[in-house]
Design a protein around this motif. Structure first.
Motif, PDB file in Angstrom:
ATOM      1  N   LYS A  13     -20.446  58.538  24.845  1.00  0.00           N
ATOM      2  CA  LYS A  13     -21.677  57.746  24.908  1.00  0.00           C
ATOM      3  C   LYS A  13     -21.765  57.031  26.251  1.00  0.00           C
ATOM      4  O   LYS A  13     -20.816  56.382  26.691  1.00  0.00           O
ATOM      5  CB  LYS A  13     -21.689  56.699  23.784  1.00  0.00           C
ATOM      6  N   ALA A  14     -22.902  57.175  26.893  1.00  0.00           N
ATOM      7  CA  ALA A  14     -23.168  56.444  28.136  1.00  0.00           C
ATOM      8  C   ALA A  14     -24.525  55.766  28.011  1.00  0.00           C
ATOM      9  O   ALA A  14     -25.395  56.224  27.274  1.00  0.00           O
ATOM     10  CB  ALA A  14     -23.168  57.410  29.318  1.00  0.00           C
ATOM     11  N   TYR A  15     -24.683  54.645  28.682  1.00  0.00           N
ATOM     12  CA  TYR A  15     -25.976  53.969  28.751  1.00  0.00           C
ATOM     13  C   TYR A  15     -26.553  54.172  30.140  1.00  0.00           C
ATOM     14  O   TYR A  15     -25.844  54.031  31.133  1.00  0.00           O
ATOM     15  CB  TYR A  15     -25.825  52.478  28.469  1.00  0.00           C
ATOM     16  N   ASN A  16     -27.839  54.493  30.181  1.00  0.00           N
ATOM     17  CA  ASN A  16     -28.447  54.835  31.467  1.00  0.00           C
ATOM     18  C   ASN A  16     -29.388  53.781  32.019  1.00  0.00           C
ATOM     19  O   ASN A  16     -29.926  53.933  33.107  1.00  0.00           O
ATOM     20  CB  ASN A  16     -29.174  56.166  31.361  1.00  0.00           C
ATOM     21  N   GLU A  17     -29.587  52.703  31.246  1.00  0.00           N
ATOM     22  CA  GLU A  17     -30.484  51.664  31.763  1.00  0.00           C
ATOM     23  C   GLU A  17     -29.702  50.723  32.678  1.00  0.00           C
ATOM     24  O   GLU A  17     -28.478  50.632  32.602  1.00  0.00           O
ATOM     25  CB  GLU A  17     -31.086  50.813  30.633  1.00  0.00           C
ATOM     26  N   THR A  19     -28.248  48.329  35.961  1.00  0.00           N
ATOM     27  CA  THR A  19     -27.422  48.559  37.139  1.00  0.00           C
ATOM     28  C   THR A  19     -25.981  48.210  36.767  1.00  0.00           C
ATOM     29  O   THR A  19     -25.768  47.138  36.211  1.00  0.00           O
ATOM     30  CB  THR A  19     -27.854  47.613  38.285  1.00  0.00           C
ATOM     31  N   ALA A  21     -26.367  52.381  37.356  1.00  0.00           N
ATOM     32  CA  ALA A  21     -27.314  53.256  36.673  1.00  0.00           C
ATOM     33  C   ALA A  21     -26.720  53.841  35.393  1.00  0.00           C
ATOM     34  O   ALA A  21     -27.398  53.964  34.397  1.00  0.00           O
ATOM     35  CB  ALA A  21     -27.743  54.371  37.607  1.00  0.00           C
ATOM     36  N   GLU A  22     -25.447  54.200  35.406  1.00  0.00           N
ATOM     37  CA  GLU A  22     -24.860  54.775  34.195  1.00  0.00           C
ATOM     38  C   GLU A  22     -23.555  54.062  33.857  1.00  0.00           C
ATOM     39  O   GLU A  22     -22.676  53.916  34.706  1.00  0.00           O
ATOM     40  CB  GLU A  22     -24.588  56.268  34.388  1.00  0.00           C
ATOM     41  N   ILE A  24     -20.509  54.541  31.361  1.00  0.00           N
ATOM     42  CA  ILE A  24     -19.881  55.432  30.381  1.00  0.00           C
ATOM     43  C   ILE A  24     -18.989  54.581  29.491  1.00  0.00           C
ATOM     44  O   ILE A  24     -18.045  53.945  29.974  1.00  0.00           O
ATOM     45  CB  ILE A  24     -19.067  56.544  31.075  1.00  0.00           C
ATOM     46  N   ARG A  27     -15.552  58.092  25.941  1.00  0.00           N
ATOM     47  CA  ARG A  27     -15.211  59.324  26.683  1.00  0.00           C
ATOM     48  C   ARG A  27     -14.374  60.245  25.817  1.00  0.00           C
ATOM     49  O   ARG A  27     -13.236  60.554  26.148  1.00  0.00           O
ATOM     50  CB  ARG A  27     -14.379  58.969  27.919  1.00  0.00           C
ATOM     51  N   ASP A  63     -23.824  61.040  22.616  1.00  0.00           N
ATOM     52  CA  ASP A  63     -24.307  62.056  23.562  1.00  0.00           C
ATOM     53  C   ASP A  63     -23.623  63.389  23.288  1.00  0.00           C
ATOM     54  O   ASP A  63     -24.190  64.451  23.538  1.00  0.00           O
ATOM     55  CB  ASP A  63     -23.998  61.625  25.007  1.00  0.00           C
TER      56      ASP A  63
END
Ligand code: ADP
Length: 225
Positions: A13-17, A19, A21-22, A24, A27, A63
């Motif tokens: 699972k990663a969050y993309n919102e 700063t 930007a990603e 993680i 893992r 994800d």
């Protein structure tokens, strides 16, 4: 042998919102919780405990990787099915009780049962039984604001177990309480869970509390060890 209550297999699972930007967070996190087992999830703040619990409880989707509850793959099911399984099979406890303020302690435990089509009298009897097991039956008809922090949290435990879930997920369930109260309330939670035989995954950063569970999983770098 019965199916595991919960399986996470290679969850990412990663969050993309925001700063950076990603971010993680997970893992390839994997774990198995068997029926009747109480497992501690230990990690520092920000390591991803809440993210993992939300994915395990079908409140969020991974994800990549698999989530199975009671042997059934939930990863690729439609939202309606995930909601149905979450309501019927998963109980949640948070750091803050989240009880409905305008209802009594008893009503807070009865309402989720009515939503599950349990008859009123049966729901009230179950609520009273649960309150008795955590020692707050004498507060059944008080609203949450009239209860102490420890009593509020005991009522929240009962609410989480109201519909006899298969799996209990708890995120720092006594993190809001002073150390002495936390100790007692945590003991009440363990008694309640052991008495019902359900599986529990309980996040904490308190190693004393973790040591009272059956097994400890640590989160390190987005994985479980
Ligand atoms: P924990 O429960 O162990 O404190 P969380 O699962 O809440 O950890 O958070 C793990 C990491 O993911 C943190 O760095 C947090 O800032 C980040 N995070 C959590 N939720 C979001 C989100 N919705 N958007 C962006 N980042 C998030």
């Amino acid at each position: 042998m019965s199916d595991p209550a919960l399986v996470l297999d290679g969850v990412e699972k990663a969050y993309n919102e925001g700063t950076p930007a990603e971010v993680i967070v997970l893992r390839g996190a994997s774990l198995v919780v068997q029926p009747g087992e109480i497992v501690a999830l230990v990690a520092p703040s920000g390591a991803g405990k809440s993210t993992l619990l939300h994915i395990a409880g079908l409140l969020d989707t991974p994800d990549a990787g698999l989530v199975r509850i009671g042997g059934a793959d939930m990863t690729h099911r439609r939202d309606a099915k995930r909601t149905e399984v979450r309501r019927a099979e998963v109980g949640f406890i948070y750091q803050f009780h989240h009880l409905l303020p305008e209802f009594s302690a008893l009503e807070n435990i009865v309402l989720p049962q009515l939503a599950n089509a349990v008859p009123q009298a049966q729901a009230e009897a179950r609520a009273m039984d649960l309150l008795t097991r955590v020692g707050v039956q004498h507060r059944a008809h008080h609203r949450p604001a009239a209860l102490s922090g420890g009593e509020q949290q005991r009522v929240a435990f009962c609410r989480a177990l109201a519909n006899s879930p298969r799996l209990l997920l708890a995120d720092e369930p006594t993190g809001n309480l002073d150390p002495a109260t936390s100790d007692q309330v945590f003991a009440a939670l363990l008694d309640l869970v052991r008495g019902t035989g359900l599986a529990a995954l309980i996040a904490t950063h308190n190693l004393d509390l973790a040591g009272r569970m059956d097994r400890i999983l640590r989160m390190e770098d987005g994985r479980l060890v």
